[in-house]
Design a protein around this motif. Structure first.
Motif, short mmCIF file in Angstrom:
data_model
loop_
_atom_site.label_atom_id
_atom_site.label_comp_id
_atom_site.label_asym_id
_atom_site.label_seq_id
_atom_site.Cartn_x
_atom_site.Cartn_y
_atom_site.Cartn_z
N LEU A 294 -1.62 6.75 -3.50
CA LEU A 294 -2.79 5.81 -4.08
C LEU A 294 -2.96 4.48 -3.30
O LEU A 294 -4.21 4.24 -2.93
N ILE A 295 -1.62 3.80 -3.13
CA ILE A 295 -2.04 2.46 -2.39
C ILE A 295 -2.29 2.62 -1.03
O ILE A 295 -2.70 1.63 -0.47
N ASN A 296 -2.09 3.91 -0.25
CA ASN A 296 -2.41 4.10 0.99
C ASN A 296 -4.06 4.01 1.33
O ASN A 296 -4.37 3.77 2.30
N ARG A 297 -4.86 4.25 0.09
CA ARG A 297 -6.09 4.09 0.11
C ARG A 297 -6.71 3.00 0.27
O ARG A 297 -7.92 2.57 0.35
N TYR A 298 -5.89 1.99 -0.38
CA TYR A 298 -6.25 0.61 -0.41
C TYR A 298 -6.43 -0.07 0.82
O TYR A 298 -5.38 0.00 1.74
N THR A 299 -7.55 -0.98 1.13
CA THR A 299 -7.46 -1.66 2.50
C THR A 299 -7.56 -3.28 2.29
O THR A 299 -7.52 -3.47 1.33
N GLY A 300 -7.31 -3.84 3.43
CA GLY A 300 -7.30 -5.30 3.44
C GLY A 300 -5.82 -6.02 3.63
O GLY A 300 -4.89 -5.35 3.20
N GLN B 37 1.02 -2.79 -0.71
CA GLN B 37 1.71 -1.63 -0.24
C GLN B 37 3.45 -1.97 0.16
O GLN B 37 4.22 -1.28 -0.48
N LEU B 38 3.61 -3.01 0.78
CA LEU B 38 4.96 -3.11 1.31
C LEU B 38 5.65 -3.68 0.14
O LEU B 38 7.01 -3.45 0.06
#
Length: 142
Positions: A115-121, A128-129
């Motif tokens: 899921l979080i790999n879809r989010y950008t910026g 993510q980290l």
């Protein structure tokens, strides 16, 4: 706005509510994002089952996500992946302060990463980290 990872039934998870809080996204948007991923995973299973049932099935050209089509035949290495939604996302519910029952999901480490790999910026990278670090901290405590 703390990242929450905890043990639920022997599995480390976070919640869609926590993802929404930490990312600043609306919870219904996070639910929608999760359900899109589940649909994509289930589509892969249907694709796999169709291929196993009949080698004559022709899926034609499919988008490889890189902006150009690829032949379904060149996808043989990916066809054998079995998607089990519950190893990524576990549907549940919670009761709001208004006594309303609302859908939520528990996200496993794999589900959270997907899921979080879809989010950008820039904020998304920090998020993510931080989730990766938090899951690792909890794994080390087990």
């Amino acid at each position: 706005m703390e990242i929450q990872v905890f043990n639920k039934d022997g599995q480390l998870v976070t919640t869609s509510l926590n993802v929404a809080e930490v990312t600043g996204k609306r919870h219904d948007s996070v639910i929608r994002d999760i359900e899109k991923l589940i649909d994509k995973g289930m589509a892969r299973v249907r694709f796999n089952l169709g291929d196993k049932e009949s080698n004559q099935l022709n899926f034609g050209d499919v988008d490889n996500g890189l902006g150009h089509p690829r032949s379904g035949a060149s996808d043989k290495g990916l066809r054998h992946h079995n998607f089990v939604a519950s190893s990524y996302f576990i549907e549940s519910q919670y009761v709001t302060e208004q006594n309303k029952i609302v859908k939520m999901y528990y996200l496993t480490k794999k589900g959270t990463a997907w899921l979080i790999n879809r989010y950008t910026g820039d904020a998304a990278v920090d998020f993510q980290l931080a989730y990766i670090e938090r899951f690792e901290e909890m794994e080390n405590q087990i």
